[in-house]
Design an enzyme around this catalytic site. Structure first.
Site, PDB file in Angstrom:
ATOM      1  N   ASP A 158       0.831  -1.208   0.000  1.00  7.80           N
ATOM      2  CA  ASP A 158       0.000   0.000   0.000  1.00  7.80           C
ATOM      3  C   ASP A 158       0.865   1.257   0.000  1.00  7.80           C
ATOM      4  O   ASP A 158       0.626   2.195  -0.771  1.00  7.80           O
ATOM      5  CB  ASP A 158      -0.926  -0.025   1.215  1.00  7.80           C
ATOM      6  CG  ASP A 158      -1.826   1.199   1.302  1.00  7.80           C
ATOM      7  OD1 ASP A 158      -2.981   1.108   0.874  1.00  7.80           O
ATOM      8  OD2 ASP A 158      -1.367   2.254   1.799  1.00  7.80           O
ATOM      9  N   ILE A 204      -5.265   2.450  -0.311  1.00  9.68           N
ATOM     10  CA  ILE A 204      -5.170   1.882  -1.660  1.00  9.68           C
ATOM     11  C   ILE A 204      -5.451   0.385  -1.643  1.00  9.68           C
ATOM     12  O   ILE A 204      -6.089  -0.149  -2.554  1.00  9.68           O
ATOM     13  CB  ILE A 204      -3.802   2.205  -2.282  1.00  9.68           C
ATOM     14  CG1 ILE A 204      -3.772   3.687  -2.662  1.00  9.68           C
ATOM     15  CG2 ILE A 204      -3.517   1.333  -3.489  1.00  9.68           C
ATOM     16  CD1 ILE A 204      -2.572   4.113  -3.450  1.00  9.68           C
ATOM     17  N   ASP A 205      -5.010  -0.329  -0.614  1.00 10.18           N
ATOM     18  CA  ASP A 205      -5.322  -1.755  -0.518  1.00 10.18           C
ATOM     19  C   ASP A 205      -6.828  -1.985  -0.590  1.00 10.18           C
ATOM     20  O   ASP A 205      -7.300  -2.880  -1.298  1.00 10.18           O
ATOM     21  CB  ASP A 205      -4.780  -2.329   0.796  1.00 10.18           C
ATOM     22  CG  ASP A 205      -3.331  -2.775   0.689  1.00 10.18           C
ATOM     23  OD1 ASP A 205      -2.921  -3.201  -0.403  1.00 10.18           O
ATOM     24  OD2 ASP A 205      -2.610  -2.691   1.698  1.00 10.18           O
ATOM     25  N   HIS A 206      -7.572  -1.186   0.156  1.00 14.38           N
ATOM     26  CA  HIS A 206      -9.016  -1.402   0.194  1.00 14.38           C
ATOM     27  C   HIS A 206      -9.712  -0.869  -1.057  1.00 14.38           C
ATOM     28  O   HIS A 206     -10.681  -1.464  -1.544  1.00 14.38           O
ATOM     29  CB  HIS A 206      -9.603  -0.796   1.471  1.00 14.38           C
ATOM     30  CG  HIS A 206      -9.272  -1.595   2.687  1.00 14.38           C
ATOM     31  ND1 HIS A 206      -8.044  -1.516   3.330  1.00 14.38           N
ATOM     32  CD2 HIS A 206      -9.972  -2.535   3.368  1.00 14.38           C
ATOM     33  CE1 HIS A 206      -8.029  -2.358   4.344  1.00 14.38           C
ATOM     34  NE2 HIS A 206      -9.183  -2.982   4.388  1.00 14.38           N
TER      35      HIS A 206
END
Length: 399
Positions: free
Chosen positions: A142, A170-172
């Site tokens: 991320d 950003i991961d989610h």
């Protein structure tokens, strides 16, 4: 309602990913009914298990991101482990991975190989830089993707170094995009289109949120910079300190909203003041306006200011920490937070499946399982492996 089949009921997902974005993609699918089998490294498990205080390796992070999944331990670094995965792939509708292309190729699990094994499967690859391009062999997390996407550069105060978001944003974001793409691909498949490969670079989620930054650069040579809490073209829209040591955020950037703000402040004259009466005027005179607002908010408590402004029709909220959120009635009454019961930890608050759906709302059917809890069950049911072979694989360290 609880007996209504979920929309992804019957969809089988093989989660062979680690770290966050790709596994969370599978979590989102599981929230809406998919049967998710999570493959983990024997003895260690998924990254989100880190920090677990018990032999089960069930951290608080894992309880949530491992929910609605079954845990199977297989060592993908062994030839026998790789062969087990190849045998499993034909049994699944969706396969989710985040390993880099060279690693997948070395393991005999390239996208093309998987597609040959199961042409009807939706194969989801959420990697740092995607499966193609000059950087496709690089790894990322991320933090790295936030930097590469431009998000970190524009975040923070203009007179200080850039900062990363406090959450793995950003991961989610990437997980939501990948889950959306998966459902879209399943719809296409179920209408006769067959399976396909979904290729998402982690950075692309952050880049897609960059509003008109690229257009402004391409068309006018403008480079978006850090502006802190203000939006220089929408005034007023910022955060302010309150009398009780908290902060509130407010947005009154349109002319009607600004007049409502002026009335709530008992300063209706501000709404007709030539310096502030129009958006263009407020942009030109924002330092003067922000000085007035800063002084006014400083005399209010956070709760009073938020209520006063919202009652007047001006969007405002206190800047909330997680304790504030846990105590907030809206989160609970709307169902954004739900209470879950765990046999190891007792009752816990947890983020509910989102979004809410009127006929088929997501459900938390189980919390993150113990490491390898379902290995024998899944391999015996799926591949018909007898007990003696499971014992031999376990002795060899493959599972």
């Amino acid at each position: 309602m609880t007996d209504t089949p979920l929309p992804l009921h019957g969809i089988k997902v093989l989660d062979i990913a680690t770290v966050l974005a790709a596994p969370v993609t599978a979590t989102f699918l599981g929230d809406f009914g998919a049967d998710v089998i999570k493959v983990e490294e024997p003895g260690r498990g998924d990254f989100t298990r880190a920090g677990a205080s018990s032999d089960t390796k069930r951290s608080f992070h894992w309880l949530q991101e491992g929910r609605n999944k079954k845990s199977v331990t297989i060592d993908l670094r062994t030839e026998r482990g790789q062969d087990l995965i190849r045998q499993m792939i034909p049994h699944f509708d969706v396969v989710v991975s985040n390993y880099r292309p060279p690693t997948l190729a070395k393991w005999g699990l390239s996208p093309e190989t998987m597609q040959t094994l199961n042409p009807e499967a939706v194969l989801v690859f959420v990697t740092g830089y995607g499966l193609t391009g000059p950087y496709c062999d690089r790894g990322a997390f991320d933090r790295i993707s936030s930097a590469f996407s431009g998000l970190t550069y524009v975040t923070g105060d203009p007179d200080r170094a850039p900062v990363r978001s406090g959450y793995s944003v950003i991961d989610h974001m990437a997980a939501y995009l990948a889950a959306f793409a998966t459902v879209t691909a399943l719809y296409h498949r179920d209408n006769g289109g067959g399976g396909q490969i979904i290729d998402l670079g982690l950075y692309e989620a952050g880049f897609r949120a960059s509003e008109n930054a690229l257009l402004a650069y391409g068309g006018a040579g403008e480079i978006r910079e850090r502006i802190g809490n203000r939006n220089l073209q929408i005034v007023p829209a910022s955060d302010f300190d309150t009398a009780d040591g908290r902060r509130v955020s407010l947005h009154a950037g349109t002319d009607p909203l600004f007049r409502k703000l002026a009335a709530a402040m008992d300063r209706p004259d501000l709404g007709t003041d030539p310096r502030f009466a129009t958006r263009a005027a407020r942009v030109d005179n924002q330092d003067e306006l922000y000085a007035i607002l800063t002084a006014w908010v400083a005399d209010q408590t956070a709760d009073h200011a938020v209520k006063l402004l919202n009652d007047a029709g001006v969007p405002a909220a206190a800047i909330m920490n997680i304790a504030d959120i846990a105590a907030d009635p809206h989160y609970r009454e709307r169902g954004t937070i739900v209470a879950v019961e765990d046999e190891e930890f007792g009752e816990l608050p947890m983020a509910a499946p989102v979004p809410q759906m009127s006929k088929t709302p997501g459900r938390i059917r189980s919390l993150g399982p113990a490491l390898g809890q379902h290995t024998d069950e899944v391999l015996s049911d799926l591949l018909a492996l007898p007990p003696e072979q499971l014992h031999e694989l376990r002795t060899a360290g493959v599972i």
